[in-house]
Design a protein around this motif. Sequence first.
Motif, short mmCIF file in Angstrom:
data_model
loop_
_atom_site.label_atom_id
_atom_site.label_comp_id
_atom_site.label_asym_id
_atom_site.label_seq_id
_atom_site.Cartn_x
_atom_site.Cartn_y
_atom_site.Cartn_z
N VAL A 528 0.84 -1.20 0.00
CA VAL A 528 0.00 0.00 0.00
C VAL A 528 0.88 1.25 0.00
O VAL A 528 0.68 2.17 -0.79
CB VAL A 528 -0.93 0.01 1.23
N ASP A 529 1.84 1.28 0.89
CA ASP A 529 2.74 2.43 1.01
C ASP A 529 4.16 1.95 0.74
O ASP A 529 4.90 1.57 1.63
CB ASP A 529 2.63 3.03 2.42
N ARG A 530 4.55 1.98 -0.54
CA ARG A 530 5.86 1.47 -0.93
C ARG A 530 6.99 2.29 -0.30
O ARG A 530 8.04 1.76 0.05
CB ARG A 530 6.00 1.46 -2.46
N PHE A 531 6.76 3.58 -0.18
CA PHE A 531 7.79 4.45 0.37
C PHE A 531 8.11 4.04 1.81
O PHE A 531 9.27 3.88 2.19
CB PHE A 531 7.33 5.91 0.33
N GLN A 532 7.08 3.88 2.63
CA GLN A 532 7.29 3.50 4.03
C GLN A 532 7.78 2.06 4.14
O GLN A 532 8.61 1.74 4.99
CB GLN A 532 6.00 3.69 4.83
N LEU A 533 7.29 1.20 3.26
CA LEU A 533 7.70 -0.20 3.29
C LEU A 533 9.17 -0.36 2.91
O LEU A 533 9.83 -1.32 3.33
CB LEU A 533 6.81 -1.01 2.34
N SER A 534 9.70 0.60 2.14
CA SER A 534 11.11 0.53 1.75
C SER A 534 12.03 0.63 2.96
O SER A 534 13.17 0.17 2.92
CB SER A 534 11.45 1.63 0.74
N PHE A 535 11.54 1.22 4.06
CA PHE A 535 12.31 1.28 5.30
C PHE A 535 12.68 -0.13 5.77
O PHE A 535 13.80 -0.38 6.21
CB PHE A 535 11.49 2.00 6.37
#
Length: 847
Positions: A528-535
């Motif tokens: 859903v949130d690739r940016f946050q999941l990249s963490f």
Amino acid sequence: MPPPKKPSPTPPPPAMADGGDSAPDLRIQGDSITLQPSGFVAPPEAVRGGEKEEALMKHMARFRSEPLQFLREVSLYVSGTGWRAYDDVIGQPIFYSGFSEHMKSLVMSAALLQTKISQLADMRIAVEEKEGLLNKHDKEFQTKRARRRAVLVQSLQEVAENLTDNMICKFESKTFIRGTYYVVTQLLLRAYHQGIHVSSEEVLRLRSVAEEAARKKQSIIFLPCHRSHVDYVSLQLLCYRLGLALPVVVAGDNLNFPIVGNILQHAGAMYIRRSFGDDQLYTTLVQAYIDALLQGGYNLECFIEGGRSRTGKLLPPKFGILSFVIDSLLSGRIEDAVICPVSTQYDKVVETEGYVTELLGVPKKKENLADFLSGGSSMLSLRLGRVDVRFHEPWSLRGFVNEQIARLSKVPSAINIDWKDTKNALVRQKLLRVLGYKVLADINDVSVVMPTALIGTVLLTLRGRGVGRTELIRRVEWLTDRVRAKGGRVAHFGNAPLSEVVERGLEVLGKDLVGVVGGLAEPTYYAVDRFQLSFYRNMTIHLFISEALVAAALYTRVKQGGGPSNQDIPFKDLHDQVLFLSSLFRGEFIYSGEGLAMNLEKTLAGLEADNVILIERDEEGTITKVGLSDAERAAGRENYDFYCFLIWPFIEASWLAAVSLMGLSPPLGQKEDIWIQLSKAQNSAQLLGKTLYHQGDLSYFEAVNKETLKNSFQRFQEEGIIQVVKSKDAKIPPRLRLAPEWRPARDDMTGNLIASGRLWDFTEKIASSRREGKNRRDGATVSTRVVRLTDDLGRNLFEDAVKKPDTKGKGKGVFAPPTLSREEARSLDKTVSEQKRRRTFENRAHL
């Protein structure tokens, strides 16, 4: 007052062997430490001496569910019963009335500080004599001079004393620390409901080292990674529960806000400024305090990365506090200290949502009491999984320095230098750099990969919109095997099946990060949130960075398509591209210390053994060509793609930063150099990236990550592509220009940028390893539309730079002069020369 006599520490129980691939977890009961099977999440209750106690990893009693047990636990803490008294600790005496005054007296009486105060007073007297404020022809000149000097010394003493009081930690009250430990443990274990886990072998070893250090009156310097404010909380709790003297924690003075700042200071925080500037008194004061702590054998904790990592992976080392520690050692003011790298890993980091906001360009909010209280209360309702803390084997700082000096003395150097001269600035700089990267490597070595990191990595390294539950579990299992094969550690959950572990990880990540589509043949998950999941993906990338770089280098041929033979790459081309990429990402990743040749050889051998690549060799066994194996092609390139997906977002970010520099070429007709504010140039690069992403010329939104872009700019500065000037005036922000030899040409008629030249070739070399996508196959697309966009943004930067400040809008922003002063120009020439010298000194591969 002198510290009270300390009772002798109780020796830890002997370590026990475990048949698995990881040491068992620790069960802490009363004053004893025992072992339990790996990953034991909820140990049974035990009765010891008729007293019911809970393990650290399990919740304490809650008033609503167990009111009597809750009140009983509170009374045990208030009365300081058993281990809660925090009396029998391993280390130097702390938490007694008068501790702060004792430390202040040590700092203020330090010869180093008193000498600096005398020097500063003499320097001021010299200025006043030169300016005529003190008349040398006056009959009473010597008397007035001595009186004035005494006033200056007294004033500096008072300033130093106030600064010391604000800076030092204040271990004053055991009643306070007992209560604080209880409250913080209650709060933390409600949020991280699966508890804090440690390795028994590591902790027992640490206790043994701590006992030896206490006997020698040496400090243990804990150097943890830094992803969350919970880092220092969890380490303090563990030291308290294990009976180790709490370390003094180096903290930024931004945390010293009302009420909370005072609590933290009495629990172990020492506050320092984010920047010291040219304040010689403050710098010496910090050194004197570090000396006092290390001379007294007090434990110290500072974060090797400086600030918190907003990206999930380790940041490059910061050398501020380490330089003070090294100075204490090399100057002979301390004999030795013990270094203990620490890794703290989380199922979920509570601050990641805020990190995303910051990385997308929203300014960081200043810490305040309201946000602290609201953030703390919201944590209570979260279920964030567990925290895993791992301790690397501690080692002697003196032994490390001696070993490095001996090693460097035997290695031929590009410059003539005596490596045994520890007063030499270059020698100290080299020792600091090696020390910093060794600590980061040690942290990576003991880091545990959490289930959430495995899931996040899998979701972001698969093609397609989503992945079915069966395939997700299969790929998590494959990744787990790969992590272990690379020498990494995976968090254990006892005998729980992998499907259950994945389910727990999905639950912790939550629907805001990972969505599920129901009503299908099987549950299908998507990011859903690739940016946050990249963490969470970035928590695993350090294990596979070598494979990722090789995969990206091979991709320069794979992306061309055609038959398998057309996609093979000559070994020399592969070697050159890996060298280029590894140099490009020096500030992003921690590499093996074995060197490129050995590392590349091992990586290729590993990929060949895994049947991902096929290697052709000549009659002498020398590698001539590398390509994808038939088995990997038959499997849809899933393993090869995994390595590419790991590195592609970072390649995109570096490409974006390089493209944005094209616009910094001065417009036609501009006679003098215009210097652009560094932060504005970085913001412009981020705006360019957001535009290109929505127009389809950028595949990964993570590429507009503010921190990654800043790292790219820093790397370009190190290699002389851009030149950055920092003014002595703190109100003037850093400014940059594109180095003359890197500036692309402009069309004489239109003034438009021409897509050619050294910077363009450099950008194209990065682009050769980028993921192929929409609008990419036609090179003219990039050389026309993308260059036009960056040129337009560059023109805006130049126009903004030469604008005169609005005198009516005082206080609204800062003004950075578009040209350099003579002093700044001289400073620039010196900096450029030093950078060239440093590149030669470090023998680095150049871009």
